[in-house]
Design an enzyme around this catalytic site. Structure first.
Site, mmCIF file in Angstrom:
data_model
loop_
_atom_site.group_PDB
_atom_site.id
_atom_site.type_symbol
_atom_site.label_atom_id
_atom_site.label_comp_id
_atom_site.label_asym_id
_atom_site.label_seq_id
_atom_site.Cartn_x
_atom_site.Cartn_y
_atom_site.Cartn_z
ATOM 1 N N HIS A 188 -21.575 -0.346 -9.841
ATOM 2 C CA HIS A 188 -21.062 -0.441 -8.176
ATOM 3 C C HIS A 188 -22.674 0.032 -7.149
ATOM 4 O O HIS A 188 -22.399 0.043 -6.665
ATOM 5 C CB HIS A 188 -19.982 -0.021 -7.721
ATOM 6 C CG HIS A 188 -19.296 -1.036 -6.409
ATOM 7 N ND1 HIS A 188 -19.920 -1.820 -5.802
ATOM 8 C CD2 HIS A 188 -17.749 -0.760 -6.129
ATOM 9 C CE1 HIS A 188 -19.227 -1.797 -4.945
ATOM 10 N NE2 HIS A 188 -17.952 -1.866 -4.983
ATOM 11 N N TYR A 205 -6.825 -1.521 3.705
ATOM 12 C CA TYR A 205 -8.613 -1.219 3.296
ATOM 13 C C TYR A 205 -9.108 -2.616 2.872
ATOM 14 O O TYR A 205 -8.517 -2.844 1.788
ATOM 15 C CB TYR A 205 -8.931 0.015 2.441
ATOM 16 C CG TYR A 205 -10.441 -0.214 2.240
ATOM 17 C CD1 TYR A 205 -10.908 1.001 2.122
ATOM 18 C CD2 TYR A 205 -11.758 -1.106 1.180
ATOM 19 C CE1 TYR A 205 -13.144 1.232 2.393
ATOM 20 C CE2 TYR A 205 -13.211 -1.251 1.304
ATOM 21 C CZ TYR A 205 -13.490 0.095 1.622
ATOM 22 O OH TYR A 205 -14.859 0.083 1.475
ATOM 23 N N THR A 226 -21.765 -2.737 3.193
ATOM 24 C CA THR A 226 -20.323 -2.632 3.594
ATOM 25 C C THR A 226 -19.403 -1.742 4.838
ATOM 26 O O THR A 226 -19.746 -1.127 5.527
ATOM 27 C CB THR A 226 -18.791 -2.596 2.514
ATOM 28 O OG1 THR A 226 -19.649 -0.627 2.105
ATOM 29 C CG2 THR A 226 -19.200 -3.400 1.214
#
Length: 666
Positions: free
Chosen positions: A367, A483, A496
């Site tokens: 990630h 979230y 993000t």
């Protein structure tokens, strides 16, 4: 959310003349390097911008130089929006106390922290992204398997060929085609709403990239064009060259090479089978083992082959995919992609391609280097190229002649001592404990989809988020901090932002749904109000006016300045018991899903974020299908992924019934 661990670099000295800001060499270097990296990228992208002005069609990086910087929100706006976001989760006394703490922070030290943050925003291209990568990802010492990496599935209904080597060959060849377009900048830059250019910087490290473990922090190693691939099969590692005579291997040639690996009967070397477990366990033991046991000889050469490969591929000995006769088939498929056997994926590579023995495939992605829309962009291109351009013979083989003169793949050699094997086993046991605790359920919701939701004049994302709030309340009997990931790629090097989708408006709607005395008209009015609120928050997040990245960066500044902030400490320690994300689809529009309705992707997912919470990834597939990928932990008595899936299904149906009162609640 990882905590920042960095030596104090900023110091304040109070003098008779007021406050004198002193920048230590460490932080000055830190800010300087952020800026240098940013300016190097600007110089490179300027060439593409010049090409754009000269009349050529836009290249991938053509708009980079013209993208705006991510703005630093004001302290007042961020604190006010934060207080609004926690109001539905606190009683009156708790909220009053939070107001006091927040207002104290606003007076001091917020102004000092904000000045430093603005200083960084003036010098660096993006005031968030480098710290986000470093502190949220690279400094984390816990396992990245399940906790950080995410997965992407194959086409939901279709397997173009059941020959494992053939499917692997077409997929790899399509990836090489995509990589060539990427390196030449030939991919068309994406635009939000088809108008506003979006940042493309995350694509740069898709291939030839590995996360390298360190004692205190990892780093991302990105190399230029690499000409080989490393394949894992039945505990053995093979190096496969991807070029022949200055060109990519054709699919038929790759099929030959992969079939040779499948037919190879050699046994794994001592310690080789579970070697990838080092990338699945805690980071520090892996970093130390790498320094001690992989720093010379055959071990160094073999590890270098893996870490410098274009990417990593596993030829898996299991079969997975969607089976309409088996309600849990997608659950097993998801768990396999997310963690496998804990020793058959190289979790440090930018991505691992997994190809199963029945021809099904998927990806596990590290990630730190990018977010899911980036790997999803490549995956859409690959699947469309595989099925509609490369194709297969009637027997399921790759098309084209076979060049049997190709040198076969070579086995990587290892000399792993007993002490290192014990470390490998320790990492495996930690990873296995994590994997065994993952409770996964993939829910295919096909009662309706985007088509019907749009007829209700509602944003599909807002509709689903409100359904998730209703489902969670029914599942656990309470509301929680929620979230939802939003992108900030309209800004240069944006990644993000968080949309806090549990709001006063959404909780009012949920309570009305559970109150039998509330009329349908009242519920519908509250739904529309909550949906409008959600859409507005999403717009704020996308346009740089979110809450959480600003608070995160203020926290980092407070740590480097040695300032203890009770407000920031509390904010950064609040658990996200419902973490959600929408997987984008049809970024490239290469497949006409109206004409080929079976050629739709199944989306992807991630592991649970909180010990007692849920992770939910969803993809809106065409007009009549939504898939939900739900994760939680078996060890929590409060959660059950299958149960939550059923609650989501019912919540979706109950909200639809608001627009058609004749429908009865099931």
């Amino acid at each position: 959310m990882a905590e920042a661990h960095q030596a104090v670099a900023f110091q304040f000295t109070v003098t008779p003349d007021g406050i004198d800001l002193q920048l230590s060499r460490e932080v000055l270097k830190h800010i300087y390097l952020s800026g240098v990296t940013s300016w190097k990228k600007r110089a490179i992208r300027f060439k593409s911008f010049v090409k754009l002005l000269s009349g050529r069609r836009p290249l991938l990086y053509s708009f980079q130089a013209s993208l705006p910087h991510l703005p630093v929100p004001s302290i007042d706006d961020t604190i006010n929006r934060y207080l609004e976001s926690v109001r539905p989760l606190l009683d009156d006394e708790q909220y009053k106390q939070m107001e006091i703490v927040a207002n104290d922070f606003k007076k001091d030290p917020a102004p000092k922290l904000q000045k430093h943050l603005k200083l960084k925003s003036w010098w660096a291209t993006n005031y968030v992204s480098d710290w986000w990568e470093e502190y949220i990802y690279l400094r984390g010492r816990d396992p990245i398997m399940v906790n950080s990496n995410f997965y992407t599935m194959d086409l939901l209904y279709v397997i173009p060929t059941h020959r494992q080597a053939s499917r692997a060959a077409n997929i790899v060849h399509a990836m090489l085609q995509y990589r060539r377009k990427l390196e030449r900048g030939e991919l068309t830059p994406l635009r939000a709403l088809g108008i506003v250019p979006m940042c493309s910087f995350q694509y740069e490290r898709m291939f030839n990239t590995t996360r390298i473990p360190g004692i205190e922090t990892d780093f991302v190693q990105h190399l230029k064009d690499r000409k080989h691939l490393v394949v894992y099969h039945r505990g053995r590692f093979f190096k496969v060259w991807l070029y022949y005579g200055g060109r990519h291997l054709w699919p038929s040639e790759l099929e030959l090479q992969f079939q040779r690996i499948l037919d190879d009967k050699s046994e794994p070397q001592p310690g080789e089978i579970k070697l990838p477990s080092l990338t699945a366990g805690n980071r520090v033991p892996w970093a130390r083992a790498r320094l001690k046991y992989f720093n010379e000889g055959v071990n160094r050469a073999s590890l270098e082959a893996i870490e410098t490969a274009a990417f990593f591929m596993t030829l898996d000995d299991e079969a997975h995919g969607y089976d309409p006769e088996n309600i849990r088939s997608l659950d097993l498929y998801a768990k396999s992609l997310l963690h496998g056997k804990c020793y058959d994926r190289w979790f440090d590579k930018s991505f691992t391609l997994i190809v199963y023995k029945n021809g099904k495939t998927g990806i596990n992605t590290e990630h730190s280097w990018a977010d899911s829309p980036i790997i999803g962009h490549m995956w859409e291109y690959v699947l469309a190229t595989d099925c509609f351009h490369l194709g297969y013979t009637a027997e399921g083989h790759c098309k084209g002649d076979i060049n049997k003169s190709l040198a076969p793949p070579t086995r990587l050699q290892w000399d792993i001592p007993k002490a290192c094997q014990e470390i490998i086993e320790g990492s495996y046991m930690i990873a296995k404990g994590i994997a065994d605790d993952v409770d996964f359920h993939d829910c295919l919701f096909n009662e309706f989809g985007k088509g019907l939701i749009k007829k209700c004049r509602t944003s599909p994302d807002a509709f689903i988020q409100l359904a998730l709030q209703l489902a969670h309340y029914r599942d656990k009997g309470e509301f929680c901090l929620t979230y939802e990931s939003s992108m900030t790629r309209m800004f240069r090097e944006g990644r993000t932002e968080t949309v806090r989708s549990c709001t006063c408006e959404s909780t009012a709607f949920v309570k009305a749904m559970e109150d039998e005395s509330t009329t349908n008209e009242q519920r519908l009015a509250l739904f529309k109000k909550a949906a409008d609120k959600h859409q507005n928050m999403y717009r704020l997040a996308m346009t740089g006016a979110g809450i959480d990245r600003h608070l995160f960066c203020l926290y980092i500044v407070s740590k480097v300045m040695g300032i203890d902030s009770p407000f920031l400490k509390q904010v950064l320690s609040e658990p996200w018991r419902l973490s959600t994300s929408q997987t984008p689809q049809q970024q490239l529009n290469l497949i006409d899903t109206q004409k080929f309705p079976k050629y739709v992707g199944a989306g992807g997912g991630f592991g649970p974020v909180a010990d007692d919470g849920y992770g939910v990834s969803y993809i809106i597939v065409g007009e009549n299908l939504i898939t939900f990928h739900i994760s939680s932990k078996f060890s929590s008595p409060e959660t059950d992924s299958f149960r939550f899936g059923q609650n989501i299904r019912q919540a979706m149906l109950d909200i639809r019934a608001l627009f058609n009162p004749k429908e009865k609640k099931m």
